[in-house]
Scaffold this motif. Structure first.
Motif, mmCIF file in Angstrom:
data_model
loop_
_atom_site.group_PDB
_atom_site.id
_atom_site.type_symbol
_atom_site.label_atom_id
_atom_site.label_comp_id
_atom_site.label_asym_id
_atom_site.label_seq_id
_atom_site.Cartn_x
_atom_site.Cartn_y
_atom_site.Cartn_z
ATOM 1 N N ALA A 428 0.812 -1.228 0.000
ATOM 2 C CA ALA A 428 0.000 0.000 0.000
ATOM 3 C C ALA A 428 0.841 1.272 0.000
ATOM 4 O O ALA A 428 0.397 2.301 -0.518
ATOM 5 C CB ALA A 428 -0.927 -0.014 1.205
ATOM 6 N N ARG A 429 2.024 1.211 0.581
ATOM 7 C CA ARG A 429 2.822 2.436 0.718
ATOM 8 C C ARG A 429 4.276 2.175 0.355
ATOM 9 O O ARG A 429 4.726 1.039 0.355
ATOM 10 C CB ARG A 429 2.744 2.965 2.159
ATOM 11 N N GLU A 430 4.981 3.304 0.058
ATOM 12 C CA GLU A 430 6.416 3.202 -0.194
ATOM 13 C C GLU A 430 7.164 3.772 0.992
ATOM 14 O O GLU A 430 6.809 4.813 1.530
ATOM 15 C CB GLU A 430 6.783 3.975 -1.464
ATOM 16 N N TYR A 431 8.209 3.038 1.426
ATOM 17 C CA TYR A 431 9.022 3.444 2.574
ATOM 18 C C TYR A 431 10.451 3.634 2.128
ATOM 19 O O TYR A 431 10.878 3.167 1.049
ATOM 20 C CB TYR A 431 8.959 2.386 3.675
ATOM 21 N N ASP A 432 11.202 4.342 2.990
ATOM 22 C CA ASP A 432 12.630 4.497 2.681
ATOM 23 C C ASP A 432 13.311 3.145 2.800
ATOM 24 O O ASP A 432 12.744 2.155 3.277
ATOM 25 C CB ASP A 432 13.270 5.530 3.614
ATOM 26 N N ARG A 433 14.530 3.086 2.369
ATOM 27 C CA ARG A 433 15.258 1.814 2.290
ATOM 28 C C ARG A 433 15.381 1.148 3.657
ATOM 29 O O ARG A 433 15.194 -0.073 3.793
ATOM 30 C CB ARG A 433 16.649 2.075 1.698
ATOM 31 N N GLN A 434 15.704 1.929 4.705
ATOM 32 C CA GLN A 434 15.913 1.341 6.037
ATOM 33 C C GLN A 434 14.609 0.785 6.604
ATOM 34 O O GLN A 434 14.566 -0.327 7.153
ATOM 35 C CB GLN A 434 16.485 2.421 6.962
ATOM 36 N N THR A 435 13.499 1.546 6.465
ATOM 37 C CA THR A 435 12.217 1.070 6.996
ATOM 38 C C THR A 435 11.749 -0.174 6.259
ATOM 39 O O THR A 435 11.232 -1.129 6.861
ATOM 40 C CB THR A 435 11.150 2.165 6.875
ATOM 41 N N THR A 436 11.928 -0.149 4.938
ATOM 42 C CA THR A 436 11.548 -1.314 4.150
ATOM 43 C C THR A 436 12.322 -2.547 4.594
ATOM 44 O O THR A 436 11.770 -3.651 4.707
ATOM 45 C CB THR A 436 11.789 -1.052 2.662
#
Length: 632
Positions: A428-436
């Motif tokens: 549903a959403r895009e996150y930064d690399r670290q959160t992903t």
């Protein structure tokens, strides 16, 4: 006037003596005749004049006269009982008379014997005729399937009808008519009883005779013979003889024996049958209960037999957890009782015999689940059979299965929900690399937890279904197995090593090495997980020498200094999906120790836990030692 009255009395007395049909007599002490009335001459034909002064005894049959003489010694002032005697007549005829007399003594006249005789000859002839008719009827049996056997006590020779000899395989000429020969054919175990019954009939005036005994056939086998008869008194000789009929009962005995064997087989089946059986008669009374049912309730058999079915049903309701039977989905058509052991133990019908007490459950047991099915029967006196089956274990397993499915669904749902929730976030959403990366790591951890849980469930299912058939047991040294486990063991986020304390010499055990590595690894991983604050984790060995009742053992001892457990928690350690501290952020599904227990049981080993809250846990895995011979 007095003289005239006396003369009249004497005249009347003489007239009565002349007219009486009975014989009146008076004897002296030696039985000499002093007086006889005219009835004597009428009966015997002897004139009174020739009889007076002679001994009365000479007119009787000698055998009967002896009894008459013996009775004369015991009749002082008291009449004797009437005796039936045979009297010689002048014509040579013997006539039966009934005699009674008494002795009178006084100083002036000495001893005199007074008595009467009554003619009973016609009566005796009628009795003789009746007995002859009975004998003729018995003799007619000789043409039937019955054998005839007659024997008199005063004569060693007996009469055997040809049919009685045929029953034993002999012709009329082949078997001698002698009592000793006949007795020699009776089975030794039956001879005493047969002889005693014969003598009782002949000597003790028992009229009827009946006996069943084995007699030897001419071909050597034994034949069951039924003898029935009657004792007949010979009026001429006064002796008794026995007249019997003989029937071959061998076929009936064979059927009886077969029936007895069948009953014994049924009794044996009922004795070992695990299901309870209760039979109800057509009158509605309990007529039979088998041992299994008595063990279910612990009741005495004599208390149940004779109870009406309605009382019996009421009894079952009273010892159940409630007053109504239940319906089971596993047993359609059956009534279910939940028997309360506290009510059974205190019931008045409880058996106090040792064997019944041994069958009672342990004091910890509370409920026994029993199913009941009825079957209508026809024939004989049994109307209904009621079958009772102990389904306590079956019910418990069903409950455990339901609990297992509920717990498994709960344990699987948590990581699945986590995987599903975090994957939906990524979609549903895009996150930064670290959160992903963090979300993916969480999904990976939860997925790995699911895989581990499913693998453990599959291992448990496979071990239970195969019951050790896929285990590969070998005699091998224990040290290399332990050292390899400790070398390969890696616990994420924990840098501690296991402190090993092993003997220099190899200790041999007969195990499946891969399965044993799984056991030790599970216990070591638990030691790491449940000692989050650190502390030494050690592994060593203990030994127990062999005794007369137990083989030598080696124990793998694993100690940690972690959270520890209470006594209450230790009772649940082998339950599936159970964890001592489910809310302490320690990962796991609670299946590891269940798997360890299954594997150790197949190895015929045992597990001992010792734990103190806040101080740690010691687990000892005991295995049987083996010789150092590397054989499969």
């Amino acid at each position: 006037m007095p003289h005239q009255a006396l003369d009249t009395s004497e005249f009347n007395m003489r007239i009565m003596q002349q007219c009486l049909g009975e014989i009146l007599f008076r004897l002296d002490e030696s039985m000499g005749v002093l007086f006889l009335n005219p009835a004597w001459q009428k009966l015997t034909g002897y004139a009174l004049e020739e009889t007076l002064g002679t001994s009365l005894l000479k007119y009787f049959v000698a055998q009967d006269a002896q009894g008459l003489m013996a009775a004369s010694f015991d009749c002082e002032h008291a009449p004797t009982q009437r005796q039936e005697l045979r009297l010689h007549c002048r014509s040579g005829e013997l006539r039966w008379v009934s005699v009674s007399f008494y002795k009178y003594s006084e100083a002036s006249s000495g001893t005199m014997i007074f008595g009467t005789m009554i003619d009973i000859h016609a009566q005796k002839l009628m009795e003789e005729q009746r007995r002859s008719e009975e004998l003729n009827e018995m003799a007619s049996w000789s043409t039937t399937a019955c054998g005839i056997w007659t024997w008199g006590l005063n004569n060693r020779t007996l009469y055997l009808s040809p049919r009685s000899k045929v029953l034993l395989g002999y012709s009329d000429e082949q078997l001698q008519n002698h009592i000793a020969v006949w007795f020699s054919l009776i089975h030794p175990d039956d001879l005493n009883v047969a002889t005693a019954k014969l003598m009782a009939c002949l000597e003790d005036n028992q009229v009827y005779y009946q006996n069943i005994c084995r007699m030897q056939h001419r071909e050597g086998h034994w034949v069951w013979i039924l003898a029935t008869g009657t004792a007949v008194k010979d009026l001429t000789t006064g002796t008794c003889r026995l007249v019997c009929s003989y029937v071959d009962l061998s076929q009936f005995k064979a059927k009886e024996l077969a029936l007895q064997l069948r009953n014994q087989e049924l009794d044996a089946v009922n004795a070992i049958c695990p299901d309870g059986l209760v039979l109800v008669s057509k009158s509605g009374l309990i007529s039979y209960v088998n041992p299994a049912f008595l063990q279910m309730l612990g009741f005495a058999e004599e208390k149940l037999l004779g109870l009406h079915e309605l009382v019996f049903n009421n009894l079952l309701h009273k010892v159940s957890t409630d007053n109504a039977s239940h319906v089971s989905k596993m047993h359609p058509g059956a009534a279910i009782y939940y028997l309360d052991y506290s009510k059974l133990r205190s019931h008045a019908f409880r058996s106090h015999r040792i064997d019944a007490m041994a069958a009672m459950p342990s004091p910890k047991a509370k409920i026994r689940t029993v199913s009941r099915i009825e079957r209508a029967l026809t024939g004989n006196d049994v109307a209904k059979a009621i079958y009772f089956r102990d389904i306590s274990i079956e019910t418990e397993v069903d409950q455990i299965k339901s609990q297992f499915l509920a717990i498994a669904a709960h344990e699987l749902r948590a990581p699945m929900a986590s995987v599903l929730g975090f994957s939906e976030l990524l979609i549903a959403r895009e996150y930064d690399r670290q959160t992903t990366h963090e979300i993916l790591n969480t999904i990976h951890v939860q997925a790995n937890s699911l895989v581990n849980m499913l693998n453990q469930l599959l291992d448990l299912a496979r071990i239970e279904s195969r019951m050790g058939l896929d285990f590969s047991f070998k005699c091998q040294p224990l040290k290399p197995i332990i050292e390899r486990i400790c070398k390969e063991l890696v616990v994420p986020g924990d840098t501690r090593n296991v402190s090993l304390s092993l003997p220099k010499l190899d200790i041999w055990v007969r195990v499946d090495a891969e399965k044993l590595r799984l056991v030790i690894s599970n216990v070591l991983v638990n030691a790491y997980k449940y000692s989050p604050k650190g502390g030494t984790i050690s592994l060593g060995l203990r030994f127990k020498s062999a005794t007369e009742s137990q083989e030598a053992e080696v124990g793998i001892v694993i100690r940690d200094q972690g959270l520890g457990m209470t006594k209450a928690q230790l009772k649940h350690i082998f339950e599936r999906f159970w964890r001592a501290e489910p809310n302490n952020n320690v990962s796991g599904a609670g299946l590891g120790l269940s798997l360890v227990k299954e594997i150790m049981d197949i190895h015929q080993g045992r597990i001992v836990f010792k734990s103190t809250p806040g101080e740690g846990t010691t687990v000892t895995l005991w295995l049987k030692q083996a010789s150092n011979i590397n054989t499969d």
